[in-house]
Design a protein around this motif. Structure first.
Motif, PDB file in Angstrom:
ATOM      1  N   GLU A 135     138.045 109.236  90.652  1.00  0.00           N
ATOM      2  CA  GLU A 135     137.972 108.326  91.962  1.00  0.00           C
ATOM      3  C   GLU A 135     138.865 107.183  91.929  1.00  0.00           C
ATOM      4  N   VAL A 136     139.244 107.157  93.311  1.00  0.00           N
ATOM      5  CA  VAL A 136     140.358 105.884  93.522  1.00  0.00           C
ATOM      6  C   VAL A 136     139.352 104.746  93.514  1.00  0.00           C
ATOM      7  N   LYS A 137     139.565 103.861  92.803  1.00  0.00           N
ATOM      8  CA  LYS A 137     138.750 102.332  92.716  1.00  0.00           C
ATOM      9  C   LYS A 137     139.184 101.687  93.999  1.00  0.00           C
ATOM     10  N   PRO A 138     138.112 101.100  94.614  1.00  0.00           N
ATOM     11  CA  PRO A 138     138.374 100.107  95.895  1.00  0.00           C
ATOM     12  C   PRO A 138     138.932  98.802  95.403  1.00  0.00           C
ATOM     13  N   TYR A 189     142.008 100.131 104.108  1.00  0.00           N
ATOM     14  CA  TYR A 189     141.560 100.629 102.800  1.00  0.00           C
ATOM     15  C   TYR A 189     142.756 101.177 102.240  1.00  0.00           C
ATOM     16  N   TYR A 190     143.469 101.956 102.927  1.00  0.00           N
ATOM     17  CA  TYR A 190     144.723 102.743 102.570  1.00  0.00           C
ATOM     18  C   TYR A 190     145.940 101.596 102.019  1.00  0.00           C
ATOM     19  N   ASN A 230     145.058  99.925  98.740  1.00  0.00           N
ATOM     20  CA  ASN A 230     144.965 100.810  97.612  1.00  0.00           C
ATOM     21  C   ASN A 230     146.005 101.741  97.808  1.00  0.00           C
ATOM     22  N   TYR A 231     147.145 101.471  98.138  1.00  0.00           N
ATOM     23  CA  TYR A 231     148.375 102.295  98.438  1.00  0.00           C
ATOM     24  C   TYR A 231     148.747 102.846  97.169  1.00  0.00           C
ATOM     25  N   ASN A 232     149.100 102.238  96.130  1.00  0.00           N
ATOM     26  CA  ASN A 232     149.335 102.739  94.803  1.00  0.00           C
ATOM     27  C   ASN A 232     148.511 104.024  94.118  1.00  0.00           C
ATOM     28  N   PRO A 233     147.531 103.360  94.021  1.00  0.00           N
ATOM     29  CA  PRO A 233     146.368 104.520  93.241  1.00  0.00           C
ATOM     30  C   PRO A 233     146.198 105.724  94.217  1.00  0.00           C
ATOM     31  N   ILE A 234     146.186 105.428  95.505  1.00  0.00           N
ATOM     32  CA  ILE A 234     145.997 106.601  96.449  1.00  0.00           C
ATOM     33  C   ILE A 234     147.340 107.479  96.267  1.00  0.00           C
ATOM     34  N   ALA A 235     148.559 107.063  96.390  1.00  0.00           N
ATOM     35  CA  ALA A 235     149.446 107.695  96.154  1.00  0.00           C
ATOM     36  C   ALA A 235     149.507 108.720  94.927  1.00  0.00           C
ATOM     37  N   GLU A 236     149.216 108.148  93.802  1.00  0.00           N
ATOM     38  CA  GLU A 236     149.108 108.594  92.579  1.00  0.00           C
ATOM     39  C   GLU A 236     148.310 109.662  92.728  1.00  0.00           C
ATOM     40  N   TYR A 237     147.153 109.326  92.866  1.00  0.00           N
ATOM     41  CA  TYR A 237     145.744 110.279  93.078  1.00  0.00           C
ATOM     42  C   TYR A 237     146.111 111.522  93.844  1.00  0.00           C
ATOM     43  N   ILE A 247     151.114 104.764 108.043  1.00  0.00           N
ATOM     44  CA  ILE A 247     149.831 104.172 108.082  1.00  0.00           C
ATOM     45  C   ILE A 247     150.016 102.949 108.838  1.00  0.00           C
ATOM     46  N   PHE A 248     151.235 102.280 108.534  1.00  0.00           N
ATOM     47  CA  PHE A 248     151.210 101.133 109.549  1.00  0.00           C
ATOM     48  C   PHE A 248     151.600 101.248 110.942  1.00  0.00           C
ATOM     49  N   MET A 249     152.205 102.471 111.225  1.00  0.00           N
ATOM     50  CA  MET A 249     152.424 102.904 112.717  1.00  0.00           C
ATOM     51  C   MET A 249     150.952 103.337 113.031  1.00  0.00           C
ATOM     52  N   ILE A 250     150.055 103.962 112.530  1.00  0.00           N
ATOM     53  CA  ILE A 250     148.892 104.166 113.139  1.00  0.00           C
ATOM     54  C   ILE A 250     147.944 102.862 113.261  1.00  0.00           C
ATOM     55  N   LYS A 251     147.995 102.097 112.423  1.00  0.00           N
ATOM     56  CA  LYS A 251     147.298 100.859 112.417  1.00  0.00           C
ATOM     57  C   LYS A 251     148.051 100.011 113.944  1.00  0.00           C
TER      58      LYS A 251
END
Length: 91
Positions: free
Chosen positions: A2-5, A27-28, A31-38, A51-55
């Motif tokens: 699980e990616v920790k928040p 959230y992304y 939590n950029y680094n753990p999500i990229a790794e996971y 994600i910055f463009m979407i935001k």
């Protein structure tokens, strides 16, 4: 695994029904680094750019700035590219 928040607010990351686009993008980003790794992200810097463009587009729309069909298609393409980049499968 699980990616920790890593959230500063009361974001209920396990209650998906209450998620909206701004909470997901924040959230992304936080939590950029753990999500990229996971997710074994194909191109992490590109994912972060998307994600910055979407935001940015979400914020323009939410604050009543002009938002054209072209903008809508652009952000939909960015969302699709983002999901491809994190190896998200619809199946």
């Amino acid at each position: 695994q699980e990616v920790k928040p890593n959230m500063d607010d009361d974001f209920d990351y396990k209650n998906f029904e209450k998620w909206d686009l701004i909470k997901l993008t924040n959230y992304y980003i936080k939590n950029y680094n753990p999500i990229a790794e996971y997710t074994k992200m194909a191109d992490p810097p590109f994912g972060r750019t998307l994600i910055f463009m979407i935001k940015t587009h979400r914020n323009l729309w939410a604050h009543n700035h002009d938002f054209t069909f072209r903008d809508a298609f652009r952000v939909c393409d960015a969302i699709e590219l983002f999901f491809e980049n994190i190896n998200f499968s619809r199946n």
